[in-house]
Design a protein around this motif. Structure first.
Motif, mmCIF file in Angstrom:
data_model
loop_
_atom_site.group_PDB
_atom_site.id
_atom_site.type_symbol
_atom_site.label_atom_id
_atom_site.label_comp_id
_atom_site.label_asym_id
_atom_site.label_seq_id
_atom_site.Cartn_x
_atom_site.Cartn_y
_atom_site.Cartn_z
ATOM 1 N N VAL A 202 -10.174 17.687 -48.675
ATOM 2 C CA VAL A 202 -9.633 18.918 -48.114
ATOM 3 C C VAL A 202 -8.529 19.465 -49.011
ATOM 4 O O VAL A 202 -8.502 20.635 -49.362
ATOM 5 C CB VAL A 202 -9.092 18.681 -46.686
ATOM 6 N N ASN A 203 -7.589 18.594 -49.382
ATOM 7 C CA ASN A 203 -6.553 18.930 -50.355
ATOM 8 C C ASN A 203 -6.120 17.626 -51.006
ATOM 9 O O ASN A 203 -6.810 16.607 -50.874
ATOM 10 C CB ASN A 203 -5.384 19.690 -49.708
ATOM 11 N N THR A 204 -5.004 17.624 -51.689
ATOM 12 C CA THR A 204 -4.610 16.414 -52.410
ATOM 13 C C THR A 204 -4.252 15.258 -51.491
ATOM 14 O O THR A 204 -4.209 14.108 -51.929
ATOM 15 C CB THR A 204 -3.394 16.701 -53.319
ATOM 16 N N ASP A 205 -4.002 15.531 -50.218
ATOM 17 C CA ASP A 205 -3.534 14.494 -49.301
ATOM 18 C C ASP A 205 -4.486 14.177 -48.153
ATOM 19 O O ASP A 205 -4.328 13.150 -47.500
ATOM 20 C CB ASP A 205 -2.176 14.901 -48.709
ATOM 21 N N TRP A 206 -5.461 15.057 -47.888
ATOM 22 C CA TRP A 206 -6.348 14.874 -46.742
ATOM 23 C C TRP A 206 -7.810 14.852 -47.189
ATOM 24 O O TRP A 206 -8.207 15.552 -48.110
ATOM 25 C CB TRP A 206 -6.140 15.988 -45.705
#
Length: 349
Positions: A202-206
């Motif tokens: 989803v993004n760099t963290d999720w």
């Protein structure tokens, strides 16, 4: 081009160890109760080698670090400013009055800026022991179960239900290392030990994945990646990414480590020797390595150039069909050894 970017482009940065921190972001604050109640900052650290982990630090630890750096590197504290001095970023000052939670919340933007500027200073300063220990993940950090990480949460999004490839030998997947309670229907509920099949980043963290017939998103910090998603510039397109799997082994005196590396190249591709060597260094976090393949007799053959790559691929195609592999796995495998370890080769005439 900004000064931090210029420094990142210099060759001396390439020579730094892979575990050097290059960015840090406060994900949340957590209240700690004891003899004195206080709030700790939950910080996500990213290293040069691509690793990510969480650390927990009080404002007092920021203050102590800054004091050490000022005494050693600030030009104002040196009788004769030399090449090993630099202008340090400003640290938000101590606050003696007010609600502890509100004080901690108000400090987050300034501390994020402080860490960004600190890690953007000349590369020789990143080797300072005080900096490395501040951003080092201790055993206590790694054993602590993170909570909301609310500042890393992506915006609310509609999650598409996608049925992933459930082939356990080829699907990207992760194992939950902490329980996670999702906030709403878009987020998964995870229990420690569960295996999540990964769909996309989803993004760099999720990440987005499927577990127990439920599809949703979850923070990467709560899981251990078993087989990663392939690298891609297109995120959130709602589809399952196609990839190929390369099996590789690291042979050391203490044992053998096995890795399945996901790449976007087709299994018919012929990579270069330079690309393979670079990828294996990154996968196993070791620099002084050699890459090898096994011949039909089972002996290791060291790869030295692109012609050896061609030979390895030809040999693997001849053996194709004798070994059962997933359809997206390369027919050849890499065996990584230390450059100086010649005992792994058959030296008989």
């Amino acid at each position: 081009m900004s000064l931090p970017q210029q420094l990142r482009d210099e060759s001396d940065f390439d020579q730094l160890p892979h575990n050097i921190p290059i960015s840090a972001t406060i994900a949340d604050i957590e209240e700690k109760k004891g003899f004195i109640d206080y709030f700790a900052f939950v910080i996500e650290v990213k290293t040069k080698g691509g690793s990510k982990y969480l650390i927990y630090r009080r404002y007092r630890e920021f203050f102590d670090l800054h004091q050490v750096l000022e005494s050693k590197y600030s030009p104002e504290n040196q009788e004769r400013p030399g090449p090993n001095t630099c202008i340090l970023p400003s640290l938000p000052g101590k606050v003696f009055m007010g609600h502890k939670k509100e004080i901690a919340e108000s400090r987050i933007p300034e501390l994020n800026t402080y860490m960004k500027r600190l890690l953007g200073l000349p590369t020789w300063l990143l080797l300072n022991e005080a900096i490395r220990m501040f951003f080092y993940q201790t055993d206590q950090d790694s054993e602590h179960q993170p909570q909301n990480l609310r500042r890393l949460r992506p915006p609310t999004r509609k999650v598409k239900t996608i049925k992933p490839n459930m082939d356990k030998f080829s699907s990207p997947r992760a194992e939950a290392i902490f329980d996670f309670r999702g906030n709403g229907k878009a987020e998964l509920n995870l229990k420690k030990g569960e295996v999540i099949f990964l769909l996309q980043r989803v993004n760099t963290d999720w990440l987005e994945g499927t577990v127990n017939n439920q599809t949703g998103i979850f923070p990467q910090s709560f899981v251990k990646i078993i087989k990663p998603l392939p690298e891609s510039d297109s995120e959130g397109d709602g589809g399952v990414l196609t990839y190929s799997c390369l099996r590789c082994f690291l042979l050391t005196p203490s044992g053998v480590q096995t890795r399945d590396v996901c790449v976007q190249e087709d299994i018919t591709i012929q990579p270069t020797y330079k690309d393979l060597l670079s990828r294996m260094r990154n996968v196993f976090k070791v620099d002084d390595i050699a890459v090898n393949y096994r011949d039909p007799e089972g002996d290791l053959i060291r790869i030295l150039d692109d012609e050896d790559i061609q030979l390895m691929i030809r040999e693997s195609r001849r053996q194709q069909g004798k070994v059962k592999r997933p359809v997206n796995q390369f027919t050849w495998e890499l065996h990584v050894t230390m450059v100086s370890d010649l005992s792994v080769y058959n030296a008989e005439a």
